[in-house]
Design an enzyme around this catalytic site. Structure first.
Site, PDB file in Angstrom:
ATOM      1  N   ARG A  24       0.631  -0.370  -7.078  1.00 41.43           N
ATOM      2  CA  ARG A  24       1.884  -0.857  -6.478  1.00 41.43           C
ATOM      3  C   ARG A  24       3.009  -0.754  -7.505  1.00 41.43           C
ATOM      4  NH1 ARG A  24       1.428  -6.078  -2.771  1.00 41.43           N
ATOM      5  NH2 ARG A  24       1.589  -4.576  -1.086  1.00 41.43           N
ATOM      6  N   GLU A  40      -4.146   5.016  -0.859  1.00 45.93           N
ATOM      7  CA  GLU A  40      -4.111   5.051   0.608  1.00 45.93           C
ATOM      8  C   GLU A  40      -5.397   5.653   1.174  1.00 45.93           C
ATOM      9  OE1 GLU A  40      -2.295   3.459   2.536  1.00 45.93           O
ATOM     10  OE2 GLU A  40      -0.769   2.832   1.115  1.00 45.93           O
ATOM     11  N   GLN A  45      -9.981   1.690   6.149  1.00 44.32           N
ATOM     12  CA  GLN A  45     -11.178   0.926   6.537  1.00 44.32           C
ATOM     13  C   GLN A  45     -11.719   0.038   5.420  1.00 44.32           C
ATOM     14  OE1 GLN A  45     -12.725   2.183   9.611  1.00 44.32           O
ATOM     15  NE2 GLN A  45     -12.325   4.359   9.621  1.00 44.32           N
ATOM     16  N   THR A  46     -10.974  -0.186   4.349  1.00 44.11           N
ATOM     17  CA  THR A  46     -11.513  -0.978   3.234  1.00 44.11           C
ATOM     18  C   THR A  46     -10.442  -1.956   2.732  1.00 44.11           C
ATOM     19  OG1 THR A  46     -12.723   1.021   2.644  1.00 44.11           O
ATOM     20  CG2 THR A  46     -12.806  -0.762   1.069  1.00 44.11           C
ATOM     21  N   LEU A  83     -17.997   3.140  -1.840  1.00 44.55           N
ATOM     22  CA  LEU A  83     -16.843   2.879  -0.969  1.00 44.55           C
ATOM     23  C   LEU A  83     -17.121   3.287   0.473  1.00 44.55           C
ATOM     24  CD1 LEU A  83     -13.464   3.882  -2.657  1.00 44.55           C
ATOM     25  CD2 LEU A  83     -14.034   1.713  -1.597  1.00 44.55           C
ATOM     26  N   TYR A 123      -0.061   7.600   9.479  1.00 48.17           N
ATOM     27  CA  TYR A 123       0.039   6.366   8.700  1.00 48.17           C
ATOM     28  C   TYR A 123       0.096   6.694   7.196  1.00 48.17           C
ATOM     29  CZ  TYR A 123      -1.213   2.593   5.774  1.00 48.17           C
ATOM     30  OH  TYR A 123      -1.192   1.722   4.720  1.00 48.17           O
ATOM     31  N   ASP A 141      -0.331   0.618  10.940  1.00 46.51           N
ATOM     32  CA  ASP A 141      -1.788   0.524  10.797  1.00 46.51           C
ATOM     33  C   ASP A 141      -2.216  -0.759  11.517  1.00 46.51           C
ATOM     34  OD1 ASP A 141      -0.970  -1.520   9.171  1.00 46.51           O
ATOM     35  OD2 ASP A 141      -2.318  -1.018   7.508  1.00 46.51           O
ATOM     36  N   CYS A 206       4.893 -18.499   7.944  1.00 42.61           N
ATOM     37  CA  CYS A 206       5.386 -17.147   8.244  1.00 42.61           C
ATOM     38  C   CYS A 206       6.921 -17.070   8.238  1.00 42.61           C
ATOM     39  CB  CYS A 206       4.852 -16.719   9.607  1.00 42.61           C
ATOM     40  SG  CYS A 206       5.416 -15.073  10.059  1.00 42.61           S
ATOM     41  N   CYS A 212       9.420 -15.399  16.569  1.00 44.05           N
ATOM     42  CA  CYS A 212       8.161 -14.763  17.009  1.00 44.05           C
ATOM     43  C   CYS A 212       7.838 -15.120  18.464  1.00 44.05           C
ATOM     44  CB  CYS A 212       7.019 -15.195  16.097  1.00 44.05           C
ATOM     45  SG  CYS A 212       5.438 -14.542  16.645  1.00 44.05           S
TER      46      CYS A 212
HETATM   47  S1  SF4 Z   1       2.032 -14.791  15.083  1.00 43.64           S
HETATM   48 FE1  SF4 Z   1       4.231 -14.650  14.672  1.00 43.64          FE
HETATM   49  S2  SF4 Z   1       4.714 -16.484  13.536  1.00 43.64           S
HETATM   50 FE2  SF4 Z   1       2.530 -16.295  13.523  1.00 43.64          FE
HETATM   51  S3  SF4 Z   1       2.085 -15.251  11.615  1.00 43.64           S
HETATM   52 FE3  SF4 Z   1       2.239 -13.646  13.174  1.00 43.64          FE
HETATM   53  S4  SF4 Z   1       4.363 -12.986  13.179  1.00 43.64           S
HETATM   54 FE4  SF4 Z   1       4.267 -14.919  12.052  1.00 43.64          FE
END
Ligand code: SF4
Length: 355
Positions: A24, A40, A45-46, A83, A123, A141, A206, A212
């Site tokens: 990174r 990548e 899958q890992t 892997l 991806y 992904d 979050c 959301c």
């Molecule tokens: S469901 Fe919505 S609020 Fe909850 S972690 Fe995922 S993006 Fe955030």
């Protein structure tokens, strides 16, 4: 009209919560496109935590794209050993060769060019272009799909072509609107890995919670919707560890798999996948009646494979030319073995040393 994605909030969260990863880019470590390409390939899958030690070992052996391009395939597979999904290693090896041959050793910076490399899908192309070069290429992904399906309240299966199209279009809109495509793409993936997880989602932590849709309508646990998978086929493989007793200890026979199909060109104990092979006889050997060692189950993408492991001593005969190699079980480092064969070898070794 979908809700505006809270890009700045997410980037702020990312700056404080991102996990350190050896590939990174950071303020003190500029992006290395070759490292991003290797990471990548390994991350498909890992999980990140599993990949880190493999990545470090791999980069130590093949520090540059030239070193990887010039490496022997068996050495690449050996470094990948453990892997799984070995096709990724072969593709990465072929991609390194193409980068050296067609791009003067420079990993391409555009998703369209990256897509022409072996094993690179949309991806990976988007991830390498954005993380390595900070170009506004979208990525989708499993983690990204989950975050978007929940945030935007998408109730159609995320693996359906029309839903995928919607997801890629949302990803393109958001990465284009962000000031840092590199950080933005990584932040959505990181949120999916750390907060917006498949189970035990921590919506309270979050940065997207205020807008959301899934949280507002109470459907977090039901999203994303996926098309039910077909049940894997159950098959049985018989693994026969054939050994010669020599003055320096037991030498076990290993054979190489065919160039095509699962675990191609990797090594293994003679293994019957058809339930009617004469494993020893086909190799020119006569053996004592085999003793059972162990049984275990290994899951591949489409199959559940039951491995029944036995071992038997050679009584007579001569191994057919080029049919295999004899090795003590503590000297297998240069023979790439798929995971179930490594497991079988460990179990044979345990019975041998316990005997
Ligand atoms: S469901 Fe919505 S609020 Fe909850 S972690 Fe995922 S993006 Fe955030």
């Amino acid at each position: 009209m979908p809700a505006d994605f809270p890009i700045s909030k997410l980037l702020r969260w990312f700056r404080h919560h991102q996990r350190p990863m050896p590939w990174r880019p950071t303020a003190s470590r500029p992006a290395n496109p070759y490292h991003v390409l290797v990471s990548e390939a390994m991350l498909q899958q890992t999980q990140v935590a599993t990949v880190i030690p493999y990545f470090e070992r791999f980069i130590k052996s093949f520090p540059t794209v030239d070193a990887l391009a010039n490496a022997d395939e068996q050495a690449v597979l050996t470094r990948w050993q453990g892997l799984g999904y070995y096709r990724r290693a072969r593709h990465l090896h072929a991609a390194a060769k193409a980068v050296v041959k067609e791009h003067h050793g420079q990993v391409p910076d555009r998703a369209k060019t990256l897509l022409a490399l072996p094993g690179v899908g949309p991806y990976t192309a988007g991830a390498v272009a954005s993380v390595a070069y900070d170009t506004p290429e979208p990525i989708v992904d499993g983690n990204v799909a989950r975050v978007y399906a929940r945030f935007y309240g998408l109730h159609d299966a995320v693996d359906r072509p029309d839903t995928l199209k919607t997801l890629w279009s949302l990803a393109q809109t958001n990465v284009t609107a962000s000031k840092s495509p590199r950080d933005f793409n990584q932040s959505v993936m990181e949120l999916g890995a750390l907060v917006c997880t498949p189970k035990k989602t921590t919506c309270t932590a979050c940065p997207l919670k205020q807008a959301c849709k899934a949280l507002a309508e109470g459907t977090v646990d039901r999203l994303p919707v996926k098309t039910p998978k077909k049940k894997p086929t159950a098959v049985t493989h018989r693994v026969l560890a054939i050994y010669r007793q020599t003055q320096r200890g037991r030498r076990y026979l290993f054979v190489q798999r065919p160039a095509q199909g699962l675990w191609s060109r990797m090594w293994q104990f003679p293994t019957d996948e058809t339930a009617n092979a004469d494993l020893a006889g086909d190799l020119g050997l006569k053996i004592a009646p085999p003793n059972p060692v162990s049984s275990f189950t290994h899951l591949t993408t489409h199959r559940t494979v039951r491995f029944n492991v036995e071992q038997a001593r050679v009584l007579s005969g001569r191994l057919l030319p080029q049919a295999g190699v004899w090795r003590p079980l503590n000297r297998l480092v240069d023979l790439p073995l798929a995971k179930p064969q490594q497991q079988a070898a460990a179990q044979v070794a345990a019975t041998h040393y316990c005997a």
